[in-house]
Design a protein around this motif. Structure first.
Motif, PDB file in Angstrom:
ATOM      1  N   THR A 297       0.804  -1.225   0.000  1.00  0.00           N
ATOM      2  CA  THR A 297       0.000   0.000   0.000  1.00  0.00           C
ATOM      3  C   THR A 297       0.838   1.276   0.000  1.00  0.00           C
ATOM      4  O   THR A 297       0.293   2.356  -0.198  1.00  0.00           O
ATOM      5  N   GLU A 298       2.140   1.172   0.213  1.00  0.00           N
ATOM      6  CA  GLU A 298       2.963   2.371   0.336  1.00  0.00           C
ATOM      7  C   GLU A 298       4.059   2.433  -0.717  1.00  0.00           C
ATOM      8  O   GLU A 298       5.048   3.137  -0.537  1.00  0.00           O
ATOM      9  N   GLN A 299       3.908   1.702  -1.806  1.00  0.00           N
ATOM     10  CA  GLN A 299       4.946   1.693  -2.824  1.00  0.00           C
ATOM     11  C   GLN A 299       4.798   2.886  -3.758  1.00  0.00           C
ATOM     12  O   GLN A 299       3.734   3.474  -3.883  1.00  0.00           O
ATOM     13  N   SER A 300       5.901   3.236  -4.410  1.00  0.00           N
ATOM     14  CA  SER A 300       5.919   4.291  -5.427  1.00  0.00           C
ATOM     15  C   SER A 300       6.867   3.860  -6.525  1.00  0.00           C
ATOM     16  O   SER A 300       7.819   3.105  -6.293  1.00  0.00           O
ATOM     17  N   ILE A 301       6.639   4.361  -7.723  1.00  0.00           N
ATOM     18  CA  ILE A 301       7.453   3.959  -8.856  1.00  0.00           C
ATOM     19  C   ILE A 301       8.891   4.462  -8.715  1.00  0.00           C
ATOM     20  O   ILE A 301       9.828   3.825  -9.212  1.00  0.00           O
ATOM     21  N   ASP A 302       9.086   5.571  -8.010  1.00  0.00           N
ATOM     22  CA  ASP A 302      10.445   6.090  -7.828  1.00  0.00           C
ATOM     23  C   ASP A 302      11.279   5.181  -6.934  1.00  0.00           C
ATOM     24  O   ASP A 302      12.475   5.001  -7.168  1.00  0.00           O
ATOM     25  N   ALA A 303      10.649   4.595  -5.923  1.00  0.00           N
ATOM     26  CA  ALA A 303      11.391   3.753  -4.982  1.00  0.00           C
ATOM     27  C   ALA A 303      11.373   2.281  -5.378  1.00  0.00           C
ATOM     28  O   ALA A 303      12.249   1.520  -4.946  1.00  0.00           O
ATOM     29  N   HIS A 304      10.417   1.878  -6.188  1.00  0.00           N
ATOM     30  CA  HIS A 304      10.270   0.453  -6.500  1.00  0.00           C
ATOM     31  C   HIS A 304      10.335   0.186  -8.005  1.00  0.00           C
ATOM     32  O   HIS A 304       9.745  -0.778  -8.491  1.00  0.00           O
ATOM     33  N   TRP A 305      11.072   0.994  -8.736  1.00  0.00           N
ATOM     34  CA  TRP A 305      11.219   0.789 -10.175  1.00  0.00           C
ATOM     35  C   TRP A 305      11.897  -0.535 -10.494  1.00  0.00           C
ATOM     36  O   TRP A 305      11.687  -1.112 -11.567  1.00  0.00           O
ATOM     37  N   TRP A 306      12.686  -1.030  -9.568  1.00  0.00           N
ATOM     38  CA  TRP A 306      13.475  -2.229  -9.825  1.00  0.00           C
ATOM     39  C   TRP A 306      12.601  -3.478  -9.999  1.00  0.00           C
ATOM     40  O   TRP A 306      13.031  -4.459 -10.616  1.00  0.00           O
ATOM     41  N   VAL A 307      11.363  -3.448  -9.478  1.00  0.00           N
ATOM     42  CA  VAL A 307      10.506  -4.623  -9.644  1.00  0.00           C
ATOM     43  C   VAL A 307      10.147  -4.832 -11.113  1.00  0.00           C
ATOM     44  O   VAL A 307       9.814  -5.948 -11.521  1.00  0.00           O
ATOM     45  N   LEU A 308      10.221  -3.766 -11.917  1.00  0.00           N
ATOM     46  CA  LEU A 308       9.905  -3.883 -13.338  1.00  0.00           C
ATOM     47  C   LEU A 308      11.022  -4.559 -14.121  1.00  0.00           C
ATOM     48  O   LEU A 308      10.857  -4.827 -15.316  1.00  0.00           O
ATOM     49  N   LEU A 309      12.143  -4.855 -13.479  1.00  0.00           N
ATOM     50  CA  LEU A 309      13.259  -5.518 -14.148  1.00  0.00           C
ATOM     51  C   LEU A 309      13.305  -7.016 -13.860  1.00  0.00           C
ATOM     52  O   LEU A 309      14.072  -7.736 -14.508  1.00  0.00           O
ATOM     53  N   LEU A 310      12.503  -7.472 -12.917  1.00  0.00           N
ATOM     54  CA  LEU A 310      12.627  -8.858 -12.466  1.00  0.00           C
ATOM     55  C   LEU A 310      12.194  -9.862 -13.535  1.00  0.00           C
ATOM     56  O   LEU A 310      12.816 -10.917 -13.698  1.00  0.00           O
ATOM     57  N   LEU A 311      11.130  -9.557 -14.264  1.00  0.00           N
ATOM     58  CA  LEU A 311      10.648 -10.510 -15.264  1.00  0.00           C
ATOM     59  C   LEU A 311      11.648 -10.698 -16.402  1.00  0.00           C
ATOM     60  O   LEU A 311      11.638 -11.742 -17.065  1.00  0.00           O
ATOM     61  N   ALA A 312      12.495  -9.699 -16.633  1.00  0.00           N
ATOM     62  CA  ALA A 312      13.505  -9.847 -17.682  1.00  0.00           C
ATOM     63  C   ALA A 312      14.466 -10.990 -17.363  1.00  0.00           C
ATOM     64  O   ALA A 312      15.038 -11.594 -18.280  1.00  0.00           O
ATOM     65  N   LEU A 313      14.637 -11.307 -16.078  1.00  0.00           N
ATOM     66  CA  LEU A 313      15.507 -12.426 -15.700  1.00  0.00           C
ATOM     67  C   LEU A 313      14.959 -13.742 -16.254  1.00  0.00           C
ATOM     68  O   LEU A 313      15.727 -14.597 -16.720  1.00  0.00           O
ATOM     69  N   ALA A 314      13.634 -13.907 -16.202  1.00  0.00           N
ATOM     70  CA  ALA A 314      13.029 -15.107 -16.774  1.00  0.00           C
ATOM     71  C   ALA A 314      13.243 -15.141 -18.279  1.00  0.00           C
ATOM     72  O   ALA A 314      13.486 -16.206 -18.861  1.00  0.00           O
ATOM     73  N   GLY A 315      13.160 -13.988 -18.936  1.00  0.00           N
ATOM     74  CA  GLY A 315      13.422 -13.938 -20.369  1.00  0.00           C
ATOM     75  C   GLY A 315      14.858 -14.267 -20.710  1.00  0.00           C
ATOM     76  O   GLY A 315      15.127 -14.940 -21.715  1.00  0.00           O
ATOM     77  N   ILE A 316      15.790 -13.825 -19.875  1.00  0.00           N
ATOM     78  CA  ILE A 316      17.205 -14.146 -20.108  1.00  0.00           C
ATOM     79  C   ILE A 316      17.428 -15.651 -20.058  1.00  0.00           C
ATOM     80  O   ILE A 316      18.147 -16.213 -20.891  1.00  0.00           O
ATOM     81  N   VAL A 317      16.819 -16.306 -19.090  1.00  0.00           N
ATOM     82  CA  VAL A 317      16.952 -17.768 -18.991  1.00  0.00           C
ATOM     83  C   VAL A 317      16.368 -18.440 -20.234  1.00  0.00           C
ATOM     84  O   VAL A 317      16.958 -19.374 -20.791  1.00  0.00           O
ATOM     85  N   ALA A 318      15.192 -17.959 -20.696  1.00  0.00           N
ATOM     86  CA  ALA A 318      14.568 -18.552 -21.883  1.00  0.00           C
ATOM     87  C   ALA A 318      15.433 -18.355 -23.124  1.00  0.00           C
ATOM     88  O   ALA A 318      15.602 -19.280 -23.927  1.00  0.00           O
ATOM     89  N   GLY A 319      15.976 -17.158 -23.302  1.00  0.00           N
ATOM     90  CA  GLY A 319      16.837 -16.905 -24.456  1.00  0.00           C
ATOM     91  C   GLY A 319      18.126 -17.702 -24.403  1.00  0.00           C
ATOM     92  O   GLY A 319      18.598 -18.220 -25.433  1.00  0.00           O
ATOM     93  N   TRP A 320      18.705 -17.809 -23.236  1.00  0.00           N
ATOM     94  CA  TRP A 320      19.929 -18.594 -23.052  1.00  0.00           C
ATOM     95  C   TRP A 320      19.681 -20.061 -23.412  1.00  0.00           C
ATOM     96  O   TRP A 320      20.474 -20.696 -24.096  1.00  0.00           O
ATOM     97  N   TRP A 321      18.559 -20.593 -22.928  1.00  0.00           N
ATOM     98  CA  TRP A 321      18.219 -21.987 -23.226  1.00  0.00           C
ATOM     99  C   TRP A 321      17.963 -22.170 -24.722  1.00  0.00           C
ATOM    100  O   TRP A 321      18.379 -23.175 -25.305  1.00  0.00           O
ATOM    101  N   PHE A 322      17.287 -21.222 -25.343  1.00  0.00           N
ATOM    102  CA  PHE A 322      16.943 -21.341 -26.755  1.00  0.00           C
ATOM    103  C   PHE A 322      18.194 -21.391 -27.624  1.00  0.00           C
ATOM    104  O   PHE A 322      18.235 -22.113 -28.629  1.00  0.00           O
ATOM    105  N   PHE A 323      19.219 -20.658 -27.244  1.00  0.00           N
ATOM    106  CA  PHE A 323      20.468 -20.714 -27.994  1.00  0.00           C
ATOM    107  C   PHE A 323      21.114 -22.099 -27.877  1.00  0.00           C
ATOM    108  O   PHE A 323      21.637 -22.639 -28.861  1.00  0.00           O
ATOM    109  N   GLY A 324      21.059 -22.677 -26.686  1.00  0.00           N
ATOM    110  CA  GLY A 324      21.688 -23.979 -26.486  1.00  0.00           C
ATOM    111  C   GLY A 324      21.016 -25.100 -27.238  1.00  0.00           C
ATOM    112  O   GLY A 324      21.659 -26.099 -27.583  1.00  0.00           O
ATOM    113  N   VAL A 325      19.708 -24.963 -27.529  1.00  0.00           N
ATOM    114  CA  VAL A 325      19.002 -26.010 -28.271  1.00  0.00           C
ATOM    115  C   VAL A 325      19.504 -26.103 -29.706  1.00  0.00           C
ATOM    116  O   VAL A 325      19.560 -27.188 -30.296  1.00  0.00           O
ATOM    117  N   GLY A 326      19.861 -24.970 -30.288  1.00  0.00           N
ATOM    118  CA  GLY A 326      20.385 -24.959 -31.655  1.00  0.00           C
ATOM    119  C   GLY A 326      19.344 -25.192 -32.722  1.00  0.00           C
ATOM    120  O   GLY A 326      19.667 -25.741 -33.786  1.00  0.00           O
TER     121      GLY A 326
END
Length: 424
Positions: A297-326
């Motif tokens: 209830t007390e969050q703000s985009i200025d202090a919690h902008w970093w939460v918008l970067l977390l899902l990119a970690l899942a994308g990095i894993v997917a892209g990394w795996w996709f390269f290894g499949v060939g």
């Protein structure tokens, strides 16, 4: 000379086995809903409700858990109050697993060419059970579409049944599919392998996002545990009532995790009139559900902008795996068409991220659709995330991360080569 006659045993016909397994799944699933409600009625939780209405409530709750919409009407005015449509994903998964168990057991008892016999008996028996339930119970304040009331539970059972039956015969079916794919032309075979790898990469992206959201939700509940326990104390539901509330929350936890994914995309979600997003929370009256006390209830985009970067970690894993499949034949096509190698590689990385993100977005769209719903009580007619916005932003997050992961994946081969050269 004496002879002993051993009694002959006759195997149960496959269609009858299908009927028995389907009825077992139906009775178990119905019991999971009806038994707690019956205990609550006996202990006085529904003291003003007649026994037949209490039984109808259990039956309608069972049908609603399969996704059957219930139209609620007012007792005084006989007007439509709203439509209840909410699927607890934990309970929904339990129904799929029960049907999967039936399909696996019946597949084990039969051969692939005779599987249609128990399948026909099982689906027919479950459909008849649902039809009988819908026909025998009525409630003045609840209306439903009889076609959907029979079709949707039968469809859920059939999906779970096919999951279990095909899973048992996965090896012969897999060998058959491999043989069919090998007979295709080189281009058609490459397309098949590419889309199969792309689908798996999309699933990895969604699974990674699910894990991140689940961890974040667990941390949030731990931080606000005092508020959660305070709601429990205010409810004062007793030992059995508290146990029922806890079980219901566990069954709804997958829904909350899906809403948390939408929160991480920036789209946020709604619980009635309460809107929650990283930019802030517009708090309004909400149901007395203990887990909802952990809403930020007390969050703000200025202090919690970093939460918008977390899902990119899942994308990095997917892209990394996709390269290894060939199996990125889209990259092969781009390199073959564009003579400038740096330009071709850049476009291939961007196209790979876009396709993986789009695939994950489509999967996320289905999950959000199942996780959302309506409680048909005043402002609680809206429960969940904005469907298209959350899925679109999710595709963008996963796509950006997948492009980064795919671009960084060749570095592992460089590190391996460097280590090998150093050892030599």
């Amino acid at each position: 000379m004496t002879t002993t006659t051993e009694p002959k045993s006759f195997p149960m016909p496959l269609w009858l086995q299908g009927i028995m397994e389907a009825l077992a799944a139906a009775f178990i699933s119905a019991g999971i809903i009806v038994v707690p409600l019956a205990i609550m009625w006996l202990t006085g939780a529904f003291a003003q409700m007649p026994l037949n209405d209490a039984g109808a409530l259990g039956a309608y709750s069972w049908l609603a858990s399969f996704g059957v919409p219930l139209e609620l009407t007012s007792v005084e005015t006989d007007e439509l109050v709203g439509t209840w449509w909410f699927i607890p994903l934990g309970l929904f998964l339990g129904w799929l697993l029960l049907a999967r168990r039936a399909g696996k057991r019946l597949a084990k008892a039969s051969q692939l060419k005779t599987l249609w016999q128990p399948t026909l008996g099982a689906v027919a028996a479950f459909t008849f059970f649902v039809w009988g339930t819908n026909t025998l119970v009525t409630m003045d304040t609840v209306d439903l579409n009889p076609t959907l009331a029979v079709l949707l539970p039968s469809l859920v059972f059939t999906i779970g049944y096919v999951w279990g039956a095909l899973g048992y015969f996965r090896h012969p079916i897999g060998e058959y599919l491999v043989q069919r794919v090998d007979r295709l032309s080189d281009s058609a075979r490459n397309v098949w392998h590419y889309f199969w790898a792309l689908l798996r990469a999309g699933v990895i992206g969604l699974a990674g996002a699910w894990a991140i959201a689940a961890i974040l939700m667990t941390v949030q509940v731990g931080i606000h545990w005092a508020e959660v326990t305070d709601v429990y104390q205010r409810l004062d539901a007793g030992i059995f009532g508290g146990l029922v509330i806890t079980i219901l929350q566990i069954l709804v936890l997958p829904n909350v995790v899906a809403w948390t994914i939408s929160y991480l995309t920036g789209a946020g979600f709604q619980i009635g009139a309460t809107e929650i997003s990283p930019a802030g929370t517009l708090a309004e009256a909400q149901p007395a559900v203990p887990i909802f006390a952990a809403i930020p209830t007390e969050q703000s985009i200025d202090a919690h902008w970093w939460v918008l970067l977390l899902l990119a970690l899942a994308g990095i894993v997917a892209g990394w795996w996709f390269f290894g499949v060939g199996e990125n034949h889209l990259e092969d096509l781009i390199i073959a068409k564009i003579p400038n190698h740096p330009t071709a590689i850049t476009l291939a990385v961007l196209a790979t991220g876009a396709t993986i993100g789009l695939t994950s977005g489509v999967l996320c769209l289905g999950v959000m659709w199942l996780a959302n719903g309506s409680w048909a009580i005043g402002s609680l007619s809206v429960m969940g995330a904005p469907l298209w916005t959350s899925a679109g932003l999710f595709a963008a997050h996963i796509g950006i991360g997948a492009a980064i992961g795919y671009a960084l994946a060749p570095l592992r081969h460089g590190v391996t080569f460097w280590r090998t050269a150093t050892d030599d």
